[in-house]
Design a protein around this motif. Structure first.
Motif, PDB file in Angstrom:
ATOM      1  N   LEU A 115       3.694  -3.727   6.473  1.00 25.60           N
ATOM      2  CA  LEU A 115       3.003  -4.240   5.288  1.00 25.60           C
ATOM      3  C   LEU A 115       4.023  -4.808   4.309  1.00 25.60           C
ATOM      4  O   LEU A 115       5.113  -4.263   4.152  1.00 25.60           O
ATOM      5  CB  LEU A 115       2.211  -3.110   4.618  1.00 25.60           C
ATOM      6  N   ASP A 117       4.852  -6.161   0.184  1.00 24.46           N
ATOM      7  CA  ASP A 117       4.640  -5.547  -1.131  1.00 24.46           C
ATOM      8  C   ASP A 117       3.213  -5.716  -1.631  1.00 24.46           C
ATOM      9  O   ASP A 117       2.644  -4.791  -2.216  1.00 24.46           O
ATOM     10  CB  ASP A 117       5.625  -6.118  -2.161  1.00 24.46           C
ATOM     11  N   GLU A 118       2.626  -6.887  -1.404  1.00 24.51           N
ATOM     12  CA  GLU A 118       1.251  -7.114  -1.849  1.00 24.51           C
ATOM     13  C   GLU A 118       0.279  -6.199  -1.100  1.00 24.51           C
ATOM     14  O   GLU A 118      -0.624  -5.609  -1.702  1.00 24.51           O
ATOM     15  CB  GLU A 118       0.837  -8.579  -1.659  1.00 24.51           C
ATOM     16  N   HIS A 119       0.467  -6.070   0.203  1.00 21.28           N
ATOM     17  CA  HIS A 119      -0.380  -5.167   0.984  1.00 21.28           C
ATOM     18  C   HIS A 119      -0.272  -3.733   0.452  1.00 21.28           C
ATOM     19  O   HIS A 119      -1.278  -3.029   0.321  1.00 21.28           O
ATOM     20  CB  HIS A 119       0.019  -5.169   2.465  1.00 21.28           C
ATOM     21  N   ARG A 121       0.602  -2.717  -2.569  1.00 25.22           N
ATOM     22  CA  ARG A 121      -0.063  -2.601  -3.876  1.00 25.22           C
ATOM     23  C   ARG A 121      -1.566  -2.512  -3.693  1.00 25.22           C
ATOM     24  O   ARG A 121      -2.237  -1.680  -4.331  1.00 25.22           O
ATOM     25  CB  ARG A 121       0.298  -3.790  -4.768  1.00 25.22           C
ATOM     26  N   ASN A 122      -2.119  -3.350  -2.819  1.00 24.17           N
ATOM     27  CA  ASN A 122      -3.561  -3.306  -2.554  1.00 24.17           C
ATOM     28  C   ASN A 122      -3.971  -1.962  -1.950  1.00 24.17           C
ATOM     29  O   ASN A 122      -5.012  -1.405  -2.309  1.00 24.17           O
ATOM     30  CB  ASN A 122      -3.983  -4.451  -1.627  1.00 24.17           C
ATOM     31  N   LEU A 123      -3.156  -1.463  -1.054  1.00 25.96           N
ATOM     32  CA  LEU A 123      -3.448  -0.178  -0.435  1.00 25.96           C
ATOM     33  C   LEU A 123      -3.422   0.941  -1.476  1.00 25.96           C
ATOM     34  O   LEU A 123      -4.275   1.830  -1.469  1.00 25.96           O
ATOM     35  CB  LEU A 123      -2.443   0.104   0.680  1.00 25.96           C
ATOM     36  N   ASP A 125      -4.168   0.643  -4.579  1.00 26.38           N
ATOM     37  CA  ASP A 125      -5.420   0.499  -5.333  1.00 26.38           C
ATOM     38  C   ASP A 125      -6.591   1.107  -4.560  1.00 26.38           C
ATOM     39  O   ASP A 125      -7.442   1.790  -5.135  1.00 26.38           O
ATOM     40  CB  ASP A 125      -5.718  -0.978  -5.625  1.00 26.38           C
ATOM     41  N   VAL A 126      -6.644   0.851  -3.262  1.00 26.91           N
ATOM     42  CA  VAL A 126      -7.727   1.396  -2.434  1.00 26.91           C
ATOM     43  C   VAL A 126      -7.663   2.923  -2.442  1.00 26.91           C
ATOM     44  O   VAL A 126      -8.680   3.598  -2.637  1.00 26.91           O
ATOM     45  CB  VAL A 126      -7.660   0.845  -0.989  1.00 26.91           C
ATOM     46  N   TRP A 127      -6.472   3.484  -2.229  1.00 26.01           N
ATOM     47  CA  TRP A 127      -6.347   4.942  -2.212  1.00 26.01           C
ATOM     48  C   TRP A 127      -6.767   5.541  -3.548  1.00 26.01           C
ATOM     49  O   TRP A 127      -7.403   6.596  -3.583  1.00 26.01           O
ATOM     50  CB  TRP A 127      -4.927   5.352  -1.861  1.00 26.01           C
ATOM     51  N   ARG A 129      -9.002   4.385  -5.583  1.00 20.24           N
ATOM     52  CA  ARG A 129     -10.465   4.332  -5.634  1.00 20.24           C
ATOM     53  C   ARG A 129     -11.112   5.410  -4.777  1.00 20.24           C
ATOM     54  O   ARG A 129     -12.225   5.849  -5.048  1.00 20.24           O
ATOM     55  CB  ARG A 129     -10.980   2.981  -5.159  1.00 20.24           C
TER      56      ARG A 129
END
Length: 144
Positions: A115, A117-119, A121-123, A125-127, A129
């Motif tokens: 992954l 860096d963007e992936h 960061r998105n991950l 955020d998902v965790w 949530r």
């Protein structure tokens, strides 16, 4: 959904296989890791069971195995004296260091290195949530 399940199963099995030479299961490793994070004062047995999403009886059997192996020690809880606190022994700390290094290397190879860096960061955020609320976190057997 299938992608999540397949990925979870593959990563879980490979990490579990990496821990096998250390004679530690994923369930045992997760308890050792929680106690490592808790520090020298350890953690109440009931809190460990809650965080592992296990019944008290099931967790007690797991703790019994860890204690027989000399990896944890149970002590009367300070303050009320009714419950017990688990702490890592010297041997438990040594095993945790080895297991953590192995698990970290495997997780990096199987997951994180794939992954950017963007992936990541998105991950994150998902965790965030998906973190359980307090009520759901206290129920070791949530209703589906």
């Amino acid at each position: 959904m299938e992608g999540f399940l397949v990925t979870h199963d593959r990563i879980w099995r490979e990490i579990e296989a990496g821990l096998a030479p250390l004679n530690v299961s994923m369930a045992e490793y997760s308890v050792l890791a929680l106690l490592g994070e808790a520090g020298p004062n350890g953690m109440r047995m009931s809190e460990l069971a809650r965080k592992r999403l296990m019944s008290t009886g099931g967790f007690t059997r797991l703790a019994d195995r860890l204690e027989r192996r000399g990896l944890i020690e149970r002590r009367r809880a300070a303050g009320d004296g009714r419950g017990f606190t688990a702490v890592l022994t010297k041997e438990g700390k040594a095993l945790l260091r080895k297991a953590w290094r192995r698990q970290h290397d495997d997780l990096r190879r199987l997951f994180l290195d794939r992954l950017d860096d963007e992936h990541l960061r998105n991950l994150a955020d998902v965790w965030a949530r998906l973190e359980p609320d307090d009520e759901a976190a206290s129920d070791p057997h949530p209703k589906l």
